[in-house]
Write an enzyme that holds these catalytic residues in place. Sequence first.
Site, PDB file in Angstrom:
ATOM      1  N   GLY A   1       0.745  -1.187  -0.131  1.00  0.00           N
ATOM      2  CA  GLY A   1       0.091  -0.088  -0.038  1.00  0.00           C
ATOM      3  C   GLY A   1       0.790   1.284  -0.142  1.00  0.00           C
TER       4      GLY A   1
ATOM      5  N   GLY B   1      -0.543   9.167   1.369  1.00  0.00           N
ATOM      6  CA  GLY B   1      -0.106  10.288   1.674  1.00  0.00           C
ATOM      7  C   GLY B   1       0.745  10.389   2.789  1.00  0.00           C
TER       8      GLY B   1
ATOM      9  N   GLY C   1       2.196   7.648   4.181  1.00  0.00           N
ATOM     10  CA  GLY C   1       3.420   6.697   4.419  1.00  0.00           C
ATOM     11  C   GLY C   1       3.004   5.507   3.673  1.00  0.00           C
TER      12      GLY C   1
ATOM     13  CE  LYS D   1      -0.980   4.395   8.267  1.00  0.00           C
ATOM     14  NZ  LYS D   1      -2.337   4.902   8.962  1.00  0.00           N
TER      15      LYS D   1
ATOM     16  CG  ASP E   1     -11.440   9.068   6.969  1.00  0.00           C
ATOM     17  OD1 ASP E   1     -12.301   9.487   6.498  1.00  0.00           O
ATOM     18  OD2 ASP E   1     -10.386   8.861   6.685  1.00  0.00           O
TER      19      ASP E   1
END
Length: 495
Positions: A164, A167, A169, A185, A283
Amino acid sequence: MLSNYISIFQGIQRLKDFNIADEAGGVGKEVIKKFNASVTSGTLEIRFYWAGKGTTAIPLRGVYGPLISAISVNNPDYVPPPADSVISPPSGGGDISVGAVVGIVAGGVFIILLIFGVLWRRGLLGQQNTLDDDLKGVDLQTGKFSFRQLKDATNNFDKANKIGEGGFGSVYKGLLSDGTVIAVKQLSSKSKQGNREFVNEIGMISALQHPHLVKLHGCCIEGNQLLLVYEYMENNSLARALFGPEESQLKLDWPTRHKICVGIARGLAYLHEESRLKVVHRDIKGTNVLLDKNLTPKISDFGLAKLDEEDNTHISTRIAGTYGYMAPEYAMRGYLTDKADVYSFGILVLEIASGRNNTSYRSKEESFYLLDWAHLLKEQGNLMDLVDPRLGSDFNKEAMMRTINVALLCCNATSTIRPTMSSVVSMLEGRAAVQILVSDPNASNNEMDAMRKHFESTLGMNTSESQIQTASSQGPLTGSSTSVHDLYPVIPDST
């Protein structure tokens, strides 16, 4: 008192056996001698030698002054320049103007500031102290990993292991020494905003444990390295499964989709009503719902999550989230409650049922909004036309209608009418009847139109149509205050 000496100027002897006492003719009287000398190398050399004559003892106590009290050097041909025009170096080198000196000093200061700026942006100066301060008082109920451990687990963050890119990381698949598969991540520490979301995510998710919340194994904080270690989710994100490139899409039948809807609802019900921390995620969307090997949904990315204080009726805060999923009252007025998550969940369920992305920009004249289409179909009595054609006719129509109606109930423009997530779970599972609301469609449309105009003004969409097209080709349109660090980002198929 020594009274006889020899004087030499620039290597030339000028006086010999000079007796200052006889020359002065008494005590306390001055004797002035003038000599001319040529200075060619910037240095005037004067030497005095004792001639070996005179007394070596003082017979009486008293006050005695020096034999030579001053030497004055004058250049009769020298005309000094204006005081503010030049600065003469003591070595007799070339003159430097004041402007040149100011330029040199300013250039030096600029270079120093530039070096400090580069070090700061690379996280080598000051950022670690800021992060340490942010972490003070955070109860880290999670493990800690060394950077070397994660470097070895991901084969030095090999591109082949990247799963993946966001924006905020990159995400890498990793394998720990004990055989545990992880998702790493790697966050950037260049911005204070990044630090805040990093700390927020650790603090939130480490204190929350639920089968439908992604598990955080731990974190790594070393120098400018900020990393979060999650459980690995074999089937990536829900958005990728529905809207990603054709080769990455999953064939999700209706029972699986219904199970995903119920799982997400249970996770949100835990956040809002069951956990010791009452949390508003802020979110909820397809890229923030991950699927494990059994296609069990798990909510991820808590960087924007907020605690829902029980002593407040709402939270007025900086708006953050993703356009198209934000509730009208929050997007326009900053009025945040757990009902904002309920609205986002409703939009996500419509996406799951229809297999379509919420917003797709087709041209300057035409835009497609999934919620608008659903309301239109409901008014026409053709709500089943919303169903994803990929499902064919092999699905439970009653369960499908119930699910879509629950989604529309969650997307009501009036926040107080939206159900709680525990009620949503009961309705989706058929344990409670779905409340059918007879609302004024014009009022709802007016609220939604006002929200769209608000966002178009905020994002500059009304002045730059090319910006819309560019944004749509790269994924969901997000503003400057939105979350852009999905764990498994995806580029939706807007078709």
